[in-house]
Write a protein that holds these residues in place. Structure first.
Motif, PDB file in Angstrom:
ATOM      1  N   ASP A 117      -3.704   2.149   1.042  1.00  0.00           N
ATOM      2  CA  ASP A 117      -4.489   3.366   1.265  1.00  0.00           C
ATOM      3  C   ASP A 117      -5.628   3.461   0.272  1.00  0.00           C
ATOM      4  O   ASP A 117      -6.746   3.850   0.607  1.00  0.00           O
ATOM      5  CB  ASP A 117      -3.594   4.604   1.160  1.00  0.00           C
ATOM      6  N   LYS A 118      -5.321   3.095  -0.955  1.00  0.00           N
ATOM      7  CA  LYS A 118      -6.353   3.127  -1.991  1.00  0.00           C
ATOM      8  C   LYS A 118      -7.503   2.184  -1.639  1.00  0.00           C
ATOM      9  O   LYS A 118      -8.676   2.525  -1.754  1.00  0.00           O
ATOM     10  CB  LYS A 118      -5.707   2.690  -3.311  1.00  0.00           C
ATOM     11  N   ALA A 119      -7.142   0.978  -1.164  1.00  0.00           N
ATOM     12  CA  ALA A 119      -8.175   0.003  -0.834  1.00  0.00           C
ATOM     13  C   ALA A 119      -9.038   0.511   0.320  1.00  0.00           C
ATOM     14  O   ALA A 119     -10.264   0.371   0.311  1.00  0.00           O
ATOM     15  CB  ALA A 119      -7.533  -1.338  -0.484  1.00  0.00           C
ATOM     16  N   THR A 120      -8.384   1.104   1.320  1.00  0.00           N
ATOM     17  CA  THR A 120      -9.138   1.633   2.454  1.00  0.00           C
ATOM     18  C   THR A 120     -10.076   2.739   1.989  1.00  0.00           C
ATOM     19  O   THR A 120     -11.237   2.790   2.389  1.00  0.00           O
ATOM     20  CB  THR A 120      -8.174   2.213   3.507  1.00  0.00           C
ATOM     21  N   GLU A 121      -9.551   3.605   1.141  1.00  0.00           N
ATOM     22  CA  GLU A 121     -10.346   4.716   0.620  1.00  0.00           C
ATOM     23  C   GLU A 121     -11.572   4.184  -0.115  1.00  0.00           C
ATOM     24  O   GLU A 121     -12.691   4.651   0.097  1.00  0.00           O
ATOM     25  CB  GLU A 121      -9.455   5.531  -0.337  1.00  0.00           C
ATOM     26  N   GLU A 122     -11.350   3.187  -0.956  1.00  0.00           N
ATOM     27  CA  GLU A 122     -12.466   2.642  -1.720  1.00  0.00           C
ATOM     28  C   GLU A 122     -13.488   1.980  -0.827  1.00  0.00           C
ATOM     29  O   GLU A 122     -14.682   2.016  -1.091  1.00  0.00           O
ATOM     30  CB  GLU A 122     -11.952   1.651  -2.765  1.00  0.00           C
ATOM     31  N   PHE A 123     -13.003   1.359   0.242  1.00  0.00           N
ATOM     32  CA  PHE A 123     -13.961   0.739   1.148  1.00  0.00           C
ATOM     33  C   PHE A 123     -14.831   1.811   1.790  1.00  0.00           C
ATOM     34  O   PHE A 123     -16.037   1.642   1.948  1.00  0.00           O
ATOM     35  CB  PHE A 123     -13.234  -0.060   2.224  1.00  0.00           C
ATOM     36  N   LYS A 124     -14.206   2.921   2.150  1.00  0.00           N
ATOM     37  CA  LYS A 124     -14.970   3.972   2.815  1.00  0.00           C
ATOM     38  C   LYS A 124     -16.049   4.528   1.906  1.00  0.00           C
ATOM     39  O   LYS A 124     -17.146   4.822   2.349  1.00  0.00           O
ATOM     40  CB  LYS A 124     -14.037   5.118   3.242  1.00  0.00           C
ATOM     41  N   THR A 125     -15.720   4.662   0.605  1.00  0.00           N
ATOM     42  CA  THR A 125     -16.734   5.203  -0.303  1.00  0.00           C
ATOM     43  C   THR A 125     -17.602   4.092  -0.866  1.00  0.00           C
ATOM     44  O   THR A 125     -18.341   4.280  -1.813  1.00  0.00           O
ATOM     45  CB  THR A 125     -16.065   5.961  -1.462  1.00  0.00           C
TER      46      THR A 125
ATOM     47  N   ASP B   8      -5.996   1.604 -11.759  1.00  0.00           N
ATOM     48  CA  ASP B   8      -5.402   0.684 -10.805  1.00  0.00           C
ATOM     49  C   ASP B   8      -4.258  -0.099 -11.442  1.00  0.00           C
ATOM     50  O   ASP B   8      -4.491  -0.895 -12.357  1.00  0.00           O
ATOM     51  CB  ASP B   8      -6.503  -0.282 -10.315  1.00  0.00           C
ATOM     52  N   PRO B   9      -3.023   0.078 -10.965  1.00  0.00           N
ATOM     53  CA  PRO B   9      -1.891  -0.646 -11.570  1.00  0.00           C
ATOM     54  C   PRO B   9      -2.037  -2.155 -11.478  1.00  0.00           C
ATOM     55  O   PRO B   9      -1.576  -2.881 -12.351  1.00  0.00           O
ATOM     56  CB  PRO B   9      -0.669  -0.159 -10.783  1.00  0.00           C
ATOM     57  N   ILE B  10      -2.704  -2.640 -10.427  1.00  0.00           N
ATOM     58  CA  ILE B  10      -2.893  -4.086 -10.304  1.00  0.00           C
ATOM     59  C   ILE B  10      -3.780  -4.589 -11.439  1.00  0.00           C
ATOM     60  O   ILE B  10      -3.526  -5.642 -12.038  1.00  0.00           O
ATOM     61  CB  ILE B  10      -3.511  -4.435  -8.930  1.00  0.00           C
TER      62      ILE B  10
ATOM     63  N   ALA C 137      -2.764  -7.173 -14.443  1.00  0.00           N
ATOM     64  CA  ALA C 137      -3.536  -8.378 -14.719  1.00  0.00           C
ATOM     65  C   ALA C 137      -4.016  -8.386 -16.167  1.00  0.00           C
ATOM     66  O   ALA C 137      -4.050  -9.437 -16.820  1.00  0.00           O
ATOM     67  CB  ALA C 137      -4.728  -8.461 -13.762  1.00  0.00           C
ATOM     68  N   LEU C 138      -4.392  -7.210 -16.665  1.00  0.00           N
ATOM     69  CA  LEU C 138      -4.825  -7.113 -18.063  1.00  0.00           C
ATOM     70  C   LEU C 138      -3.702  -7.538 -18.999  1.00  0.00           C
ATOM     71  O   LEU C 138      -3.894  -8.348 -19.913  1.00  0.00           O
ATOM     72  CB  LEU C 138      -5.239  -5.663 -18.345  1.00  0.00           C
ATOM     73  N   ASN C 139      -2.530  -7.006 -18.733  1.00  0.00           N
ATOM     74  CA  ASN C 139      -1.379  -7.357 -19.548  1.00  0.00           C
ATOM     75  C   ASN C 139      -1.106  -8.856 -19.498  1.00  0.00           C
ATOM     76  O   ASN C 139      -0.917  -9.513 -20.524  1.00  0.00           O
ATOM     77  CB  ASN C 139      -0.162  -6.567 -19.050  1.00  0.00           C
ATOM     78  N   ASN C 140      -1.105  -9.387 -18.279  1.00  0.00           N
ATOM     79  CA  ASN C 140      -0.860 -10.824 -18.116  1.00  0.00           C
ATOM     80  C   ASN C 140      -1.870 -11.636 -18.905  1.00  0.00           C
ATOM     81  O   ASN C 140      -1.524 -12.615 -19.572  1.00  0.00           O
ATOM     82  CB  ASN C 140      -0.962 -11.225 -16.639  1.00  0.00           C
ATOM     83  N   THR C 141      -3.137 -11.236 -18.806  1.00  0.00           N
ATOM     84  CA  THR C 141      -4.192 -11.995 -19.471  1.00  0.00           C
ATOM     85  C   THR C 141      -3.994 -11.992 -20.979  1.00  0.00           C
ATOM     86  O   THR C 141      -4.111 -13.032 -21.626  1.00  0.00           O
ATOM     87  CB  THR C 141      -5.565 -11.419 -19.122  1.00  0.00           C
ATOM     88  N   LEU C 142      -3.690 -10.823 -21.540  1.00  0.00           N
ATOM     89  CA  LEU C 142      -3.517 -10.760 -22.990  1.00  0.00           C
ATOM     90  C   LEU C 142      -2.350 -11.627 -23.448  1.00  0.00           C
ATOM     91  O   LEU C 142      -2.474 -12.412 -24.387  1.00  0.00           O
ATOM     92  CB  LEU C 142      -3.309  -9.309 -23.424  1.00  0.00           C
TER      93      LEU C 142
END
Lengths: 460, 304, 278
Positions: free
Chosen positions: A450-458, B76-78, B82-87
């Motif tokens: 949902d977050k990705a879709t939202e970001e695409f829209k904006t 963004d949790p992703i 990734a930040l954690n992994n990189t460090l």
């Protein structure tokens, strides 16, 4: 002479520093200017006075791209006034080069793309509508009738066609008939028709010694997000679920989604006939475990004979493999995912090149028997004009292959397809490799989508 | 008085031109590099920084959106994963590479017979094409692969190197150390060789133990090189992309997804170049901070 | 004295076995690669490999080379990498010297600035670099491929660190003797930095040799393709033995290894302070 602002130094040195600094500033500005000036030519190819030059990029597959190259050569012989610069790249590299091409104005005029990426191109207005008459169809309806629904849904919008179908195939369940016979099962009659049957049979066929599987019963391929999507898609749809609801919200964490994911993990958890960590599959040969007989059943697209031969000559020679339809929730409604490739036209290409591309595409796909000869068992997308040829009819298991193609369900249509695939792939990894809670993983995944879709829209 | 005065003036004038002559040559030596960097490095870098404040999907012109890329990235949790992994990856790999590389160089430098041959052989780990490297290590780390077979006498049972989210990153660190320790061993060796033999001879006469010889003499003499190795291997690891990409694809569940991979996916797969640029800038700032810390740390030692 | 000699002698020989064993373990994957390059296609993806192939499939090598225009690809890779190596040797030495010996205010800042070019990942700078090369009209040329790689901060940094140790009095003495700056560099500094220059040459050649993403983006015609672009194409090719890919990989290590072998002789010579005496 300006003050250098630094302590010490003689006036001569200060003078040098100032001159140098302003000189450097000038060069810096020049450098930035080079970068910032937009290119005036959208395409690197100037309007030709001589032969018309087309650039055409396709994906790599040893049988398919060789055949395409052959057809392109034939086209150029018939049309002396057109020169086609044809190139092929591995599928991931193709995407990258096309993206960079669009960014720099050097994208090819024509290229091939996966059907699941059509929303990605269409939503960003990157491909041009095509004229079905130039492709050999008298009307749009005739065109639509000649191709599987799975393709049409993705490439036809508002009465306009945006892609010319090349291949469409559906996934099949490949059975190792030797293993079946060993277990006193008949590959034809006892083929798994439901997911429970699949689990039961897998359990029977699996051979485990200690903590190691000598032979797994059934495996899902896990090496790439695309395969995860293709395999999970039909299960979700069969359970009555959907990827998105009407408002565009991601629905994979619905009850149907949980049911589907439970089925997906059942071979591992419930029937203990699969070890997701134990695989020797690689990108070029995802069906490796099946070819090396480390698993008795495997879901994949049709496997070309040369691939089988290269890894297991005995299996190729004696033919002890049999593709059947994937299982279903309802034994009478078994269907896989169908996906494929089509040719598209760059919207920025000049009009005359776009028209020439129509001619090229039409010619390439004008002899499908020849296509089958060179590239079978990959099924061309078109329904008409080749399936009745004896060469085709005599191909082993052709009926299953065509059935899979025709019944196949479409992959979800979304402009954030790549994000969706990566997110679902990770959720499946968590569930299968780390025994994560299914509902929780799906909730997380749905939120991310949902977050990705939202970001695409904006438009971020 | 005048004569002395004139003499003084003429000496200082000579000194003036002497100093400026030296400075002139100094600038001349660096000039081509600066020009080159401005065009080929700083230009694109500034472009990338500019992009990070825009939304850019490659097809349409970049659209200014201020800080919203950065804000959404930190939520963004992703990205945080990734930040954690990189460090973890950078610190782990740098330590492993530095210690192992130095150790190997010291070994080679002791004059063991045929050590040149061994050194050249080990350097092969760095020349092997990355595709082949990833293929081999994927099989070595397979649950029933060679590494586990080797370790089985230890009674640890089956270790799922690449599919266990706690072990996958260490596995990648091991491959990284394998690939780059010999690379930096060569650098360390060059450094060790540049230590004048006279210094060792003097120490030997004084009767120094090998242990204290290392810490009191060798290490300080090569500290600029150690500084170099630590900084460069950290910067290298920050950008490594193909290795985790091919071996684990960022999995399982994102446990080996490092920032460079996230940047690649965000930019080329999701067509969000602006956001990818923003992540790059964050990575850039992290490495900048890290390098500054390193410079501070090493300038405390005698020879920097 | 004799006891010392005897002890030293055995250390040199005793060390061979453990060092050899360690080396063997380290290069095991490479042995795997070489061994697999001689195997038939179906032996490629196996958990338990035959370390010495029962049948040597020598034909993997000529067959692999013929799948794409590999001889041409290797030549292109060589030209590009040699250019990068030479560029680095020349410009990094100059810049490293400039940075190490000409102390001026802000030289640490400049060092940081130079190192900063190593901090930004390649993916983001691909597009603008491409645009610059295109403006220079260098698309699909050798210079288009090697230009962005010509001077690398790694080399500058390395040279600087090595040159730091050369005592300034040495240089001052030469200046007082009337030597020109360039002559000082050429006659005094460089000979003492041979190990560093050799190291830098090896690394710049090798880094450029393996480059994949940049040539992928900048080259669209076979004429200028470098070998990694050809190697990756084996990936999707199931029709031919995948072991041919290993054969090409083995061939690809040879040029770099040769350069390394030739240059590592410079790593043999240490240096003494003898020049300073008197």
């Amino acid at each position: 002479m300006e003050r250098s602002g630094k302590k010490g130094g003689t006036s001569k040195v200060t003078g040098t520093k100032v001159t140098r600094r302003s000189f450097l500033k000038g060069v810096g500005a020049l450098g930035l200017g080079l970068v910032a000036t937009p290119s005036t030519n959208r395409l690197a190819f100037a309007q030709p006075k001589g032969p018309l030059k087309l650039s055409f990029w396709t994906w790599q597959n040893p049988q398919q791209h060789t055949w395409i190259q052959k057809r392109v050569k034939m086209f150029m012989e018939k049309n002396k006034g057109i020169q086609v610069d044809w190139q092929y790249f591995t599928f991931t590299d193709l995407g990258k080069k096309v993206s960079v091409g669009y960014a720099t104005g050097t994208a090819p005029e024509g290229f091939a793309t996966g059907t699941w990426l059509m929303p990605t191109w269409l939503s960003r207005n990157m491909v041009a509508p095509m004229d079905v008459k130039l492709l050999g169809y008298s009307s749009l309806q005739n065109f639509v009738n000649d191709y599987p629904k799975a393709f049409i849904d993705g490439a036809v919008k508002d009465g306009k066609v945006y892609g010319f179908p090349v291949y469409v195939y559906g996934f099949l369940n490949y059975l190792n008939t030797h293993h079946f016979k060993e277990a006193k099962l008949d590959p034809e009659k006892d083929q798994p028709k439901t997911w429970e049957e699949l689990g039961e049979i897998a359990k029977k066929l699996a051979i485990k010694k200690g903590n190691k599987f000598e032979r797994q019963g059934f495996k899902f391929a896990m090496h790439a997000p695309m395969w995860t999507m293709v395999q999970f898609n039909p299960i979700l749809l069969q359970c009555g679920g959907s990827w998105f609801d009407k408002s565009g919200k991601c629905m994979i964490n619905s009850d149907a989604g949980v049911k589907a994911m439970t089925i997906r993990a059942s071979i591992i958890r419930k029937y203990q006939a699969e070890d997701p960590a134990d695989t020797i599959a690689t990108s070029p040969l995802p069906m490796m475990d099946f070819l090396k007989e480390r698993v008795s059943m495997f879901s994949t697209h049709c496997i070309p004979v040369p691939a089988i031969k290269s890894q297991n000559e005995k299996m190729a020679a004696e033919g002890y493999y049999r593709p059947v339809q994937m299982p279903g929730i309802d034994p009478n409604k078994r269907f896989p995912t169908a996906y494929g490739f089509n040719f598209v036209v760059n919207i920025n290409a000049p009009k005359e090149k776009q028209l020439a591309l129509h001619d090229l595409y039409r010619f390439i796909m004008s002899d499908l028997v020849d296509c089958w000869k060179d590239t079978g068992p990959f099924t061309p997308a078109r329904k008409s004009g080749w399936a009745d040829d004896p060469q085709v009819k005599n191909y082993p298991h052709i009926d299953e292959i065509i059935k899979a193609r025709d019944n196949g369900a479409l992959l979800p249509e979304t402009p954030v397809y790549n994000e969706l695939a990566d997110i679902v792939h990770q959720a499946v990894q968590k569930v299968t490799l780390e025994n994560a809670d299914i509902k929780k993983s799906l909730d997380e995944a749905a939120a991310q989508v949902d977050k990705a879709t939202e970001e695409f829209k904006t438009k971020k | 008085m005048l004569t002395i005065g004139r003499a003084q003036i003429s000496v200082s004038r000579w000194q003036l031109s002497y100093e400026s002559r030296i400075k002139f040559w100094g600038i001349l030596f660096i000039l081509p590099t600066i020009l080159f960097f401005l065009i080929f490095k700083y230009g694109p870098m500034i472009w990338a920084i500019y992009l990070s404040f825009t939304g850019y999907d490659i097809v349409t012109k970049p659209k200014y959106i201020g800080l919203s890329n950065y804000i959404s990235i930190f939520k963004d949790p992703i990205f945080l994963q990734a930040l954690n992994n990189t460090l973890v990856y950078i610190v782990g790999s740098t330590i492993a590479i530095t210690i192992i590389g130095l150790g190997l160089a010291l070994l080679i430098n002791t004059g063991i017979k045929a050590s040149r041959f061994f050194m050249s052989s080990m350097f092969l780990t760095n020349i092997m094409p990355i595709l082949a490297v990833c293929l081999v290590w994927r099989f070595l780390f397979h649950p029933h692969g060679l590494v586990n077979q080797f370790l089985s006498p230890l009674g640890l049972g089956r270790i799922d190197w690449l599919t266990n989210s706690y072990l996958a990153l260490p596995a990648i660190i091991i491959v990284t150390a394998w690939r780059f320790a010999p690379y930096f061993m060569v650098v360390f060796l060059a450094g060790l060789l540049a230590v004048p033999k006279e210094i060792y001879e003097a120490a030997d006469i004084d009767g120094v133990t090998p242990f204290s010889r290392f810490f009191r003499i060798t290490l300080p003499m090569i500290s600029p090189i150690v500084f170099f190795v630590v900084v460069v291997s950290a910067l290298l690891c920050a950008r490594i992309f193909l290795m985790p990409f091919i071996i684990t694809g960022g999995g399982p569940g994102g446990a080996t997804r490092v920032l460079s991979m996230l940047i690649y996916e965000t930019g080329f797969s999701y067509l969000k170049m602006g956001r990818a640029a923003a992540i790059s800038v964050i990575l850039f700032l992290i490495m900048m901070v890290f390098t500054i810390l390193q410079i501070r740390l090493f300038s405390k030692t005698e020879e920097y | 004295m004799k006891k010392q000699i005897a002890r030293f002698w055995t250390l040199e020989w005793l060390g061979v076995l453990p060092l050899g064993a360690l080396t063997f373990l380290v290069i095991l994957p490479i042995i795997w690669m070489i061994s697999t390059s001689f195997q038939s296609g179906d032996k490629m993806y196996q958990l338990t490999t035959e370390w010495i192939p029962s049948v040597f499939h020598w034909e993997n090598y000529p067959n692999g080379l013929s799948r794409s225009a590999f001889p041409l690809f290797f030549l292109n890779s060589f030209i590009v990498s040699a250019a990068v190596m030479i560029g680095n040797i020349i410009f990094c030495t100059l810049a490293g010297y400039g940075l190490s010996k000409y102390r001026f205010r802000g030289d640490k800042i400049i060092l940081l600035l130079i190192l900063s070019t190593l901090m930004l990942p390649l993916e983001v700078t691909l597009v603008p670099t491409f645009l610059i090369i295109r403006k220079l009209n260098w698309l699909n040329t050798y210079q288009g491929i090697f230009a962005p790689l010509l001077i690398d901060a790694f080399g500058i940094f390395l040279m600087r660190q090595f040159m730091l140790r050369i005592p300034t009095d040495y240089i001052e003495a030469a200046r007082i003797d009337g030597a020109g700056e360039f002559k000082i560099l050429w006659k005094i500094i460089i000979p003492q930095c041979k190990p560093a220059i050799a190291t830098m040459a090896i690394f710049s050649f090798r880094d450029s040799w393996d480059q994949f993403i940049w040539p992928l983006v900048i080259v669209s015609v076979d004429e200028y393709r470098t070998y990694p672009l050809g190697l990756v194409r084996f990936g999707e090719d199931y029709g031919n033995p995948p072991t041919e890919q290993m054969a090409i990989a083995v061939l690809a290590t040879i040029p770099v290894f040769l350069i390394f072998w030739i240059l590592q002789r410079s790593l043999r010579t240490g240096f003494t302070m003898s020049g300073l005496k008197g």
